[in-house]
Every structure is written in C-alpha cells, then in structure tokens.
Enzyme design. Structure first.
Site, mmCIF file in Angstrom:
data_model
loop_
_atom_site.group_PDB
_atom_site.id
_atom_site.type_symbol
_atom_site.label_atom_id
_atom_site.label_comp_id
_atom_site.label_asym_id
_atom_site.label_seq_id
_atom_site.Cartn_x
_atom_site.Cartn_y
_atom_site.Cartn_z
ATOM 1 N N GLU A 50 -11.188 -3.055 3.310
ATOM 2 C CA GLU A 50 -11.359 -3.470 4.684
ATOM 3 C C GLU A 50 -12.885 -2.801 4.944
ATOM 4 O O GLU A 50 -13.208 -1.846 5.618
ATOM 5 C CB GLU A 50 -10.484 -2.864 5.821
ATOM 6 C CG GLU A 50 -10.542 -3.192 7.027
ATOM 7 C CD GLU A 50 -9.567 -2.617 8.027
ATOM 8 O OE1 GLU A 50 -8.442 -3.236 8.276
ATOM 9 O OE2 GLU A 50 -9.267 -1.509 8.098
ATOM 10 N N GLU B 71 0.815 -1.099 0.083
ATOM 11 C CA GLU B 71 0.192 0.220 0.053
ATOM 12 C C GLU B 71 1.018 1.145 -0.089
ATOM 13 O O GLU B 71 1.972 0.999 0.468
ATOM 14 C CB GLU B 71 -0.996 0.142 1.314
ATOM 15 C CG GLU B 71 -1.817 1.226 1.412
ATOM 16 C CD GLU B 71 -2.754 1.234 2.186
ATOM 17 O OE1 GLU B 71 -2.753 0.536 3.288
ATOM 18 O OE2 GLU B 71 -3.712 2.201 2.250
HETATM 19 O O1 AHR Z 1 -2.021 -1.497 6.827
HETATM 20 C C1 AHR Z 1 -2.695 -0.219 7.090
HETATM 21 C C2 AHR Z 1 -4.192 -0.119 6.994
HETATM 22 O O2 AHR Z 1 -4.878 -0.867 7.893
HETATM 23 C C3 AHR Z 1 -4.854 -0.457 5.807
HETATM 24 O O3 AHR Z 1 -4.809 0.570 4.965
HETATM 25 C C4 AHR Z 1 -6.430 -0.658 6.075
HETATM 26 O O4 AHR Z 1 -6.760 -1.820 5.192
HETATM 27 C C5 AHR Z 1 -6.240 -1.092 7.686
HETATM 28 O O5 AHR Z 1 -6.966 -0.474 8.379
#
Ligand code: AHR
Length: 657
Positions: free
Chosen positions: A373, A48
């Site tokens: 998520e 990410e």
């Molecule tokens: O990994 C950090 C964050 O944690 C991600 O962006 C999210 O999917 C989760 O809340």
C-alpha cells in the site's frame, strides 16, 4: 403483471416469495445481451500474517518460540524445577545446529532434581482427543553426559494428555521424533519438557506439530477448508504491511522463507506493537508458512497466486524508509528470481529449489504485486523501475500496482494518472470505511475509464465504528453494505478484475485489527456474515455480465437507492444468476423479466442471506447469519419475487442455451 407468472415449489417457500401486493419495483435482465467477461479471478482472498493468521493460526505449530530466537525475556517458555540444588538454563548462540537461527537452550544440572520447561503455545495449545502429534526436538549432550528428557502435553488444569521420553543424546546435534496421541480435548493445553540426571543438555527446534493437515501439506485443516469453501479465484499474499516492515530490515523477504523450515530466518512481526486489547510483545514470523507453502495452498484451493513484493519502501505509516533508486537492483532481482522459483524449469537455479521442496511442476504464476500500500512519487518511481525490467523480461506476468491507502484521497488522485501514463496493468485500491460509504459507492466504477488500467479492489471492509477499530464488528449491517458495493464491482467487470476483503483471519485472543473475515481460536473457526457475502459472490460468479434495468419505486435513503442488483450468465451451468441486495428496512416486491429468454428451466434456486443489522456470528452460533438455499419454480420469463428487508438474495435460473 400477470398473476400466475410466479410458481413456487413448496407452500413455505411460496409464502416467503409471493408478492402480496402490486410489485413496486421492476427488474429487467437482458439475458440475450451478454456484456463484459467476468474474470475468473474476480473474487479472491487476501492473506496477511496479522491477528495470528500464520504462526498461531494457519501454520499449526503448537510451540511458541520453538527455536529460542526471542530470548530476552524468553518468549513463550516458563522455567521451573523441583528438588536438587544447581541448575542453570541459558540461551546460547555459539554452536547452533543451523546457521540462520542461532539461539538454542542449554540446561546444566547437578542431577539432584528436575528442570522443567513449559511452553504456553499461542494462547494455549489446541489439542483434540484422538489427535496425533509429532513431538520433535534437536538435542545434544555437549559434554557427553547422559541427562534424560521427558515431554508431556498437559491440560490447562495439569492433567497429562500425552507424553513420552527421548534418549540417546550424543555430543553432536541429532533430530529426535516421537508420535503421540492426545487422550482428551483441551484448547489451552501446554507442553512440558522435564530434564533429569546430571549433565548438560542442549535443545533447539522443539516442535509439537499435528499429523492431520490440509491435504497433507502442513496447514491447519479447518482454517484452510474455510478458504477452500470460498472457492477463491486468487490469493494475494503475504500482506499487507508486513511486506513493507517498520524498517527495510524487517521487510518480508521471500528468499528467507523457503527451504528447510529450521533455516528460515525468524523476525518480529510488523504488527507486534499493535495489540489493541492485550499488551503482548510476542508476535513473530517463523515463516513456517513461507512462499512455497503459499503457492502450494493456492494450488490446493484452486486460487491464482498473487505474491506481493517489497518495492524498496518500508511502511509509510511507520518509518517510510526508502531504498535509493540506484540501489534497487537486488529488490528487482528478487522479483525476477521469484518468477523463476514459481515458473522456471527444474534446471534453473530457483526452479530447482522449488523442485527440491517437492514441486517440480511450475506453479504457473501470472500475477505479481509491486509494493503493498504505497504512495506518492517515491512509489511511482520505484514501480516504474520494476515495471521496466519485468515487462521486458516477463511480459506474460501482469503487474499489480498501488493506489495508496484510501479510495479517493490526494494519494489516490496522485497515483492514478501516473499509473495510467505508465500503462499499469492492474491498480490495487484499498478502502476501509463506514457502511454508508459502501452503500453510496455501489456505482463508483460505472464512471471509470474503460481503456485504462484494470482495478483490483485489494483490501476493503465496512467498519462499524468510525474511529476506534477496537469496536469494529463483523455485523450484518457491514456485510450487507459490502454486498451492495460488490454488485457494483461485478456489474463493472470490464474494469474491476479482482477484489478481496481484508483482513482474512482474526484470532479471538490476539488480534491487532478488526473486523476480519474469519475468526478462530486454538481449535475452532467460524465465518462472519461478511464471509458468507464473499462466498455467495464467489460461488455464483458467472462468466458474462448481463445488463440489468431497475425501475419503479426503489427504496432510497438520503437520496441514495438502497436496492442493488447485478446479473450474470454461467455458461457452464446454463444459468442466469441474479444477485439482489435490499439494504432497506422494507420488503421489496419486484416484477422480474428475463428478457430474451423464451423458456426458463423450472429448477431454479433462491439463496437468502439475511439477519438483523446488529447480528453477528460466533463460536456458539456460527451460522446465525448464513445462506439458506431453497428450490424455486420459474415457469415463465416474467415472475414476481419479494426481496426481504436487509437481505442479499441470489437467484439461479436455468435457461435453454
Ligand atoms: O489489512 C490490514 C492493513 O491495512 C494492511 O496490512 C495494509 O495494507 C492496510 O493498511
């Protein structure tokens, strides 16, 4: 236990492994009873663009705000000058060279002095002695005058490391390019543009890009190599919360991240306002690392691509904005088009775009995530709408759905039965918790339904501090707890088919979240103890789970065992792989039995990962906690082994097939 069943090659090794007393623990591996297949995608990575993972990280453009899209205040640039009287520097958006990123810089001078523009890079520009860079710029002299442009890379203390001049401007936008070589190393260099002469000069897309990239595909070599060295089975991308955005307008839209880099529409990063240790509202996404590059990277490191798409929901930790159900079609169309972009023939609309970017062969994508998520009914409804279309048109693609942010909260318990009803393929579970949670939950999947959806443990990390994420450390205590937990994932490979630690990268000068698997600065990167745990699992995956029975006096804490084991068989290598985590403070002397093996091969190996619980790696000591492999002679199916306190051990024992 017979003495003499353990033989080790070297005296030093023997000292480390021979049990000095009667073994307290028995460990039987049913080598002749192979169980579940371990998916090749079992251990993967999750990328990410948080903590400057992409811009300022894996995407090695050195110039911040190269196309002046963030003008107020002008991000990344300092404007100055010497001598002369009248000079004006403005950001305009009337006649840019491209259509998606409209801003450019105009410098107007009466010629009496010099205008200077200095770009700070991402926490300084990393340059290394002898490294070649391409300096490039789009420029024009709209009024037909002939100003001069010089550029230089300078060290933090102002010494010129490389430079050159650009000439020949015309009233039309033109691309200019020069190759330069740095004469010294500096992690905090910057780029200066120096304009002299009377007239008007327009500049856009100012770039300083390293010539050397990973497999010549444009990414920072050391960081990409760290990923390749994990031998990941898959890569989940591009997030994470950035998939969702604060609002739907700044959600991740893959179609704006492909094609010519200059035309990829920049946006502020979802993580911009979450700096924990420095106020710096300057985190954007250039999408230089876009969906094509993600697919290319997956291919280059041998990982199955797992793109995650927005499902019509903005981040539920932020606005939670929803796309109404009856307006979801464009989102679902994005998914269909992505499948065509990745897998379609070059004669198809989106397959042709892939081919035009230099990859006529399909990327062979098999997995697709619907939403990041997300949670509750609003998610289930949207997932169902996507699944209905995608399953009808692309039954070959496995869909990944979300169980929400926690591993056992209300949202989780709401999601699972619904997703089971919908016959979801793979459910993505997330967990950030204290080390104890991971130690106590190594048996979590022993109790899972064998006939329901498969599990993707898509984000997890042990956190050293309960509440203040600023204090979360990548220490051995956390990594060891993750290792213990991972034995439970592998042991349940019939249910768990994928797992990835999160987040992946952290820039030491500019992170919003910790802990992270790999830390970097402008030139260097190092793996944390957690990285080496991931690597040991991934590089010792095996193909079939072998049952393991543990007996004897296992070390326990608060009624939980602190000794964990899983075994697998590597068909190709013809080896049994035993992974043992001793999360207790005492050495554990074990009697091992490879049941069903008549004659093990002598050339076994033992790999040990251990340290003090507070140990961390660093730039100065990148391998303080790192695996060490030594030969081990195993001459009989029964042998003794002493597992060190606070350790993870991988034994690989060749066996006749
Ligand atoms: O990994 C950090 C964050 O944690 C991600 O962006 C999210 O999917 C989760 O809340």
């Amino acid at each position: 236990m017979k003495l003499g069943t353990l033989l080790s090659l070297g005296a030093a090794l023997a000292a480390a492994t021979v049990a000095s007393a009667q073994p307290a623990v028995t460990l039987t591996i049913q080598a002749d009873q192979p169980g579940a297949k371990i998916s090749p995608t079992m251990w993967g990575i999750f990328f990410e663009d948080v903590n400057y993972g992409a811009d300022g990280g894996l995407y090695p453009e050195r110039v911040k705000n190269r196309s002046f899209e963030f003008p107020d205040p002008l991000m990344g640039w300092r404007i100055g000058g010497t001598g002369g009287t009248a000079r004006i520097v403005t950001v305009r958006d009337d006649t840019p060279p491209g259509s998606n990123n409209r801003h450019y810089l105009r410098i107007t001078s009466d010629g009496g002095g010099r205008v200077s523009l200095s770009n700070e890079g991402f926490f300084g520009m990393g340059v290394e002695r002898g490294a070649k860079f391409t300096f490039s710029v789009q420029a024009r002299s709209a009024d037909g005058t002939r100003p001069e442009l010089a550029f230089e890379v300078v060290s933090a203390d102002g010494k010129q490391l490389a430079g050159g001049t650009v000439k020949g401007f015309s009233p039309e936008w033109k691309h200019f390019e020069k190759t330069i070589t740095a004469n010294a190393t500096d992690p905090e260099a910057r780029l200066n543009l120096l304009v002299t002469g009377k007239g008007t000069l327009d500049l856009d897309l100012v770039s300083l890009y390293p010539k050397k990239t990973f497999k010549n595909h444009g990414l920072r070599p050391d960081m990409a190599q760290m990923l390749a060295d994990l031998k990941p089975g898959f890569m989940r991308f591009p997030g994470g919360c950035i998939v969702e955005g604060h609002w739907l307008t700044n959600r991740y839209q893959w179609k704006t991240t492909i094609g010519p880099v200059a035309e990829r529409k920049l946006i502020m990063n979802r993580w911009n306002d979450e700096f924990k240790h420095r106020p710096s509202p300057d985190y954007f996404q250039s999408f230089g690392l876009g969906f094509f590059e993600f697919f290319q990277l997956c291919e280059d490191i041998g990982a199955e691509p797992l793109p995650i798409l927005n499902c019509g929901m903005a981040c539920q930790f932020n606005s939670g904005e929803l796309c109404p159900l009856d307006q979801l079609d464009p989102y679902i169309q994005d998914a269909l088009d992505l499948i065509e972009f990745a897998n379609g023939p070059t004669t198809s609309t989106w397959g042709a775009k892939r081919a035009a970017m230099g990859h006529p062969r399909p990327f062979n994508m098999k997995l697709l995530g619907i939403g990041n998520e997300q949670w509750l009914q609003q998610y289930i409804e949207r997932y169902a709408a996507f699944a209905k279309v995608l399953k009808a048109k692309h039954p070959e693609i496995k869909l990944v759905s979300s169980a929400g942010p926690g591993p056992g909260d209300d949202k989780f318990h709401f999601a699972w039965p619904k997703l089971r009803e919908l016959h979801a393929d793979i459910v993505d579970e997330h967990c950030y918790a204290r080390p104890d949670w991971f130690l106590n939950n190594a048996t979590r999947y022993d109790r899972y339904d064998r006939n329901g959806p498969k599990v993707f443990m898509g984000e997890y990390a042990a956190q050293s501090d309960k509440t203040v994420s600023v204090l979360n450390r990548n220490n051995w205590e956390c990594a060891l707890a993750e290792a213990a937990y991972m034995t439970g994932l592998e042991r349940n490979a019939d249910v768990v088919v994928m797992a990835s630690y999160a987040p992946l990268f952290g820039q030491v000068e500019g992170w919003q979240w910790r802990p992270n698997l790999i830390w970097c600065d402008s030139l260097r990167s190092y793996g944390t103890p957690n990285y080496y745990v991931q690597q040991l699992f991934s590089r010792n995956r095996g193909d079939r789970v072998l049952p393991v029975q543990l007996g004897g006096a296992l070390p326990t804490e608060q009624e939980h065992p602190r000794f964990y084991a899983t075994a697998a068989r590597d068909e190709n290598a013809g080896e049994i792989i035993l992974k043992v985590v001793n999360a207790s403070a005492r050495p554990v002397e074990a009697s091992l039995n490879l049941s069903g093996v008549t004659k093990p091969g002598r050339k076994a190996t033992a790999t040990l990962l251990t340290g003090a619980l507070a140990d961390e790696n660093s730039f100065e000591s990148p391998k303080k906690v790192a695996p060490v492999t030594t030969p081990l002679s195993v001459t009989a199916p029964q042998f003794d082994y002493a597992f060190k306190p606070y350790s993870m051990t991988v034994l690989r024992v060749p066996v006749a097939r």
